[in-house]
Design an enzyme around this catalytic site. Structure first.
Site, PDB file in Angstrom:
ATOM      1  N   THR A 152      18.510   7.158 -20.750  1.00 40.98           N
ATOM      2  CA  THR A 152      17.098   7.220 -20.366  1.00 40.98           C
ATOM      3  C   THR A 152      16.667   8.656 -20.125  1.00 40.98           C
ATOM      4  O   THR A 152      15.555   9.060 -20.490  1.00 40.98           O
ATOM      5  CB  THR A 152      16.853   6.378 -19.106  1.00 40.98           C
ATOM      6  OG1 THR A 152      17.304   5.042 -19.332  1.00 40.98           O
ATOM      7  CG2 THR A 152      15.380   6.344 -18.741  1.00 40.98           C
ATOM      8  N   HIS A 155      15.894  10.234 -23.309  1.00 40.75           N
ATOM      9  CA  HIS A 155      14.566   9.819 -23.779  1.00 40.75           C
ATOM     10  C   HIS A 155      13.479  10.627 -23.087  1.00 40.75           C
ATOM     11  O   HIS A 155      12.476  11.000 -23.708  1.00 40.75           O
ATOM     12  CB  HIS A 155      14.356   8.324 -23.530  1.00 40.75           C
ATOM     13  CG  HIS A 155      15.114   7.419 -24.456  1.00 40.75           C
ATOM     14  ND1 HIS A 155      14.953   7.454 -25.829  1.00 40.75           N
ATOM     15  CD2 HIS A 155      16.039   6.463 -24.221  1.00 40.75           C
ATOM     16  CE1 HIS A 155      15.740   6.557 -26.403  1.00 40.75           C
ATOM     17  NE2 HIS A 155      16.419   5.946 -25.437  1.00 40.75           N
ATOM     18  N   HIS A 173      19.033   9.396 -11.693  1.00 40.95           N
ATOM     19  CA  HIS A 173      19.211   8.249 -10.807  1.00 40.95           C
ATOM     20  C   HIS A 173      20.670   7.817 -10.681  1.00 40.95           C
ATOM     21  O   HIS A 173      20.990   7.024  -9.812  1.00 40.95           O
ATOM     22  CB  HIS A 173      18.376   7.060 -11.312  1.00 40.95           C
ATOM     23  CG  HIS A 173      18.681   6.677 -12.730  1.00 40.95           C
ATOM     24  ND1 HIS A 173      18.069   7.290 -13.808  1.00 40.95           N
ATOM     25  CD2 HIS A 173      19.529   5.760 -13.246  1.00 40.95           C
ATOM     26  CE1 HIS A 173      18.532   6.759 -14.928  1.00 40.95           C
ATOM     27  NE2 HIS A 173      19.425   5.833 -14.617  1.00 40.95           N
ATOM     28  N   GLU A 174      21.561   8.303 -11.531  1.00 37.22           N
ATOM     29  CA  GLU A 174      22.990   8.000 -11.391  1.00 37.22           C
ATOM     30  C   GLU A 174      23.594   9.066 -10.484  1.00 37.22           C
ATOM     31  O   GLU A 174      23.838  10.181 -10.925  1.00 37.22           O
ATOM     32  CB  GLU A 174      23.694   8.030 -12.753  1.00 37.22           C
ATOM     33  CG  GLU A 174      23.153   7.046 -13.776  1.00 37.22           C
ATOM     34  CD  GLU A 174      23.900   7.125 -15.094  1.00 37.22           C
ATOM     35  OE1 GLU A 174      24.903   7.875 -15.171  1.00 37.22           O
ATOM     36  OE2 GLU A 174      23.500   6.453 -16.059  1.00 37.22           O
ATOM     37  N   CYS A 203       7.464  -4.490  -5.680  1.00 35.05           N
ATOM     38  CA  CYS A 203       6.240  -4.698  -4.902  1.00 35.05           C
ATOM     39  C   CYS A 203       6.383  -5.798  -3.862  1.00 35.05           C
ATOM     40  O   CYS A 203       5.720  -5.783  -2.829  1.00 35.05           O
ATOM     41  CB  CYS A 203       5.066  -5.014  -5.838  1.00 35.05           C
ATOM     42  SG  CYS A 203       5.098  -6.678  -6.572  1.00 35.05           S
ATOM     43  N   CYS A 206       4.556  -9.912  -6.577  1.00 33.27           N
ATOM     44  CA  CYS A 206       4.300 -10.490  -7.903  1.00 33.27           C
ATOM     45  C   CYS A 206       5.117 -11.781  -8.085  1.00 33.27           C
ATOM     46  O   CYS A 206       6.001 -12.086  -7.273  1.00 33.27           O
ATOM     47  CB  CYS A 206       4.649  -9.479  -8.997  1.00 33.27           C
ATOM     48  SG  CYS A 206       6.425  -9.173  -9.161  1.00 33.27           S
ATOM     49  N   CYS A 209       8.940 -11.221  -7.973  1.00 35.91           N
ATOM     50  CA  CYS A 209       9.439 -10.948  -6.613  1.00 35.91           C
ATOM     51  C   CYS A 209       9.444 -12.214  -5.772  1.00 35.91           C
ATOM     52  O   CYS A 209      10.407 -12.481  -5.028  1.00 35.91           O
ATOM     53  CB  CYS A 209       8.587  -9.866  -5.950  1.00 35.91           C
ATOM     54  SG  CYS A 209       8.850  -8.195  -6.597  1.00 35.91           S
ATOM     55  N   CYS A 217      10.617  -6.932 -11.181  1.00 29.71           N
ATOM     56  CA  CYS A 217       9.264  -6.926 -10.634  1.00 29.71           C
ATOM     57  C   CYS A 217       8.260  -6.505 -11.705  1.00 29.71           C
ATOM     58  O   CYS A 217       8.521  -5.612 -12.516  1.00 29.71           O
ATOM     59  CB  CYS A 217       9.225  -5.945  -9.463  1.00 29.71           C
ATOM     60  SG  CYS A 217       7.594  -5.516  -8.851  1.00 29.71           S
TER      61      CYS A 217
END
Length: 453
Positions: A152, A155, A173-174, A203, A206, A209, A217
């Site tokens: 990601t 990308h 994020h890793e 959130c 929704c 969730c 979500c």
């Protein structure tokens, strides 16, 4: 090789123009720098100060400096600079001498700053001094030790996610690190605790969730893409995103918790059981982790991969591999399973060819798990799906239980973390880290963010 640094003050009225120009002309400037024997050129900004770092591998520094100064491609950027009285370094891309890395670090410390890698657009990252963000109520500040680069993130570098990433932005994020500071109201954690982060912010309202499927979500925020990430020395996040790590697990290996949680989720979605045959199409980091997790449940695993280096890594981990350019995967699987076909196929490559291959490998009522991200619709053999009553299963990110299982697997040594880490690169060399992944020949590249204790 020699290392050099610089400190340059930008004219305040031209700071935004400098960033724009730097992004626009960077490919040409990079060619000029390489021709002048400069490698790993990295810049980072704080207010009006530009700090820089590079490595010189040539024999005549002065001549190469003159070559850079004479190149018209560098002139729009050079024009945005002016010297800083009393600070080592001189203005201009052709005069990047004067401050060593220690001087730069001292200047950053004097200003009370850490540093972070920012995506600024046009395939470009800069490393910039950043003041630590004090944690608010319910938050913690983490000293980030390592951040892994995933597909990601590539990308993002290519600009494919500019609709979600607002440059300049810290991504990543890793990760792994230790808690450095607690905000008001945070309980159950102590300064110094080793942690990683489950980077999902849902959130809670929704339909997904309310159904207990918060990880998908409808309005999910992925931390490190949609909001600031971990590719920085100091990172402030909500405490409820933390996942604790055991003290016996190295922080290097802890940076693999998040992709391992992906693999755990994928295998759980497949309902794979001991003795079943599973095929993994694509032996990149996630494919190898899926194969490793599948092996822990007692499944027989084969990986299909075109890249010879990835096949070599997989074979070194004890897996059987198939080169689809040399061996027909369908014929191989027929023989391997005594004509039954595989119970599960994980499509991890994200390629049209991977999807076409996958349905032809499955047994009656086999499960195709779609793991790879397919940016465009793919042709699927739906007649085969109908004829064999196949299932197509989506597998996206993970749930909290998947993180817990990933921690347990890595701590027990059941996932070969060290064998998957190809390189560890300093934060200042973030561009070189991304370049290494682009070139191939590596599995997982970690960025050392400097938050080790």
């Amino acid at each position: 090789m020699q290392r050099y640094g610089m400190v340059i003050r930008l004219r305040p009225e031209r700071r935004a123009e400098y960033l724009r120009l730097h992004a626009e002309v960077w490919p040409a400037v990079e060619r000029t720098l390489r021709a002048a024997n400069i490698r790993n050129y990295t810049i980072f900004l704080h207010d009006d100060l530009l700090f820089g770092y590079y490595e010189y591998v040539g024999a005549d520094h002065a001549a190469d400096q003159a070559r850079i100064a004479a190149d018209p491609q560098t002139q729009p950027v050079v024009a945005a600079h002016r010297p800083v009285p009393g600070v080592p370094g001189r203005a201009g891309l052709g005069a990047l001498v004067g401050a060593d890395a220690g001087s730069l670090a001292s200047e950053r410390r004097r200003r009370g700053m850490t540093q972070g890698a920012l995506y600024v657009g046009n395939r470009t990252f800069t490393v910039e001094p950043r003041p630590p963000v004090p944690p608010g109520p319910g938050e913690v500040r983490i000293d980030v030790a390592y951040t892994g680069i995933c597909g990601t993130d590539l990308h993002v570098r290519h600009g494919d996610m500019d609709h979600r990433v607002s440059a300049p932005a810290v991504i990543g994020h890793e990760m792994s690190g230790r808690i450095a500071e607690l905000g008001d109201g945070v309980t159950g954690w102590r300064v110094g605790d080793p942690v990683t982060v489950m980077p999902l912010d849902w959130c809670g309202e929704c339909p997904a969730c309310r159904d207990g499927q918060q990880h998908i979500c409808h309005r999910l925020t992925f931390v490190g893409i949609d909001s600031p990430g971990s590719m920085q020395r100091s990172w402030t996040v909500r405490a409820d995103l933390l996942v604790g790590l055991p003290e016996g697990l190295s922080l290097r290996h802890g940076a693999l918790i998040e992709p391992t949680a992906v693999a755990v989720h994928d295998v759980r979605r497949s309902r794979l059981t001991a003795g079943e045959h599973a095929v993994v199409i694509g032996a990149g980091p996630v494919g190898l982790l899926i194969a490793s997790v599948a092996r822990t449940v007692g499944a027989e695993v084969v990986l299909v991969e075109l890249d010879p280096h990835r096949r070599e890594v997989a074979a070194g981990l004890g897996f059987t591999t198939v080169d689809p350019a040399a061996t027909d995967p369908a014929g191989f699987v027929q023989e391997w399973t005594d004509t039954a076909g595989a119970a599960v196929v994980f499509e991890v490559s994200g390629s049209a060819g991977g999807v076409r291959t996958a349905t032809g490998l499955l047994a009656v009522r086999g499960r195709l798990v779609v793991v790879g991200i397919h940016p465009t619709p793919r042709e699927v053999d739906l007649h085969r799906v109908f004829w064999r009553e196949l299932e197509i299963v989506g597998a996206r990110v993970y749930q909290r239980d998947d993180f817990t299982a990933a921690v347990r697997l890595l701590a027990a040594g059941e996932v070969p973390a060290e064998d998957l880490i190809s390189e560890v690169v300093p934060l200042l060399e973030v561009t070189a880290a991304f370049d290494a992944l682009e070139r191939g020949g590596v599995v997982k590249v970690l960025i050392d963010c400097g938050g080790t204790w």
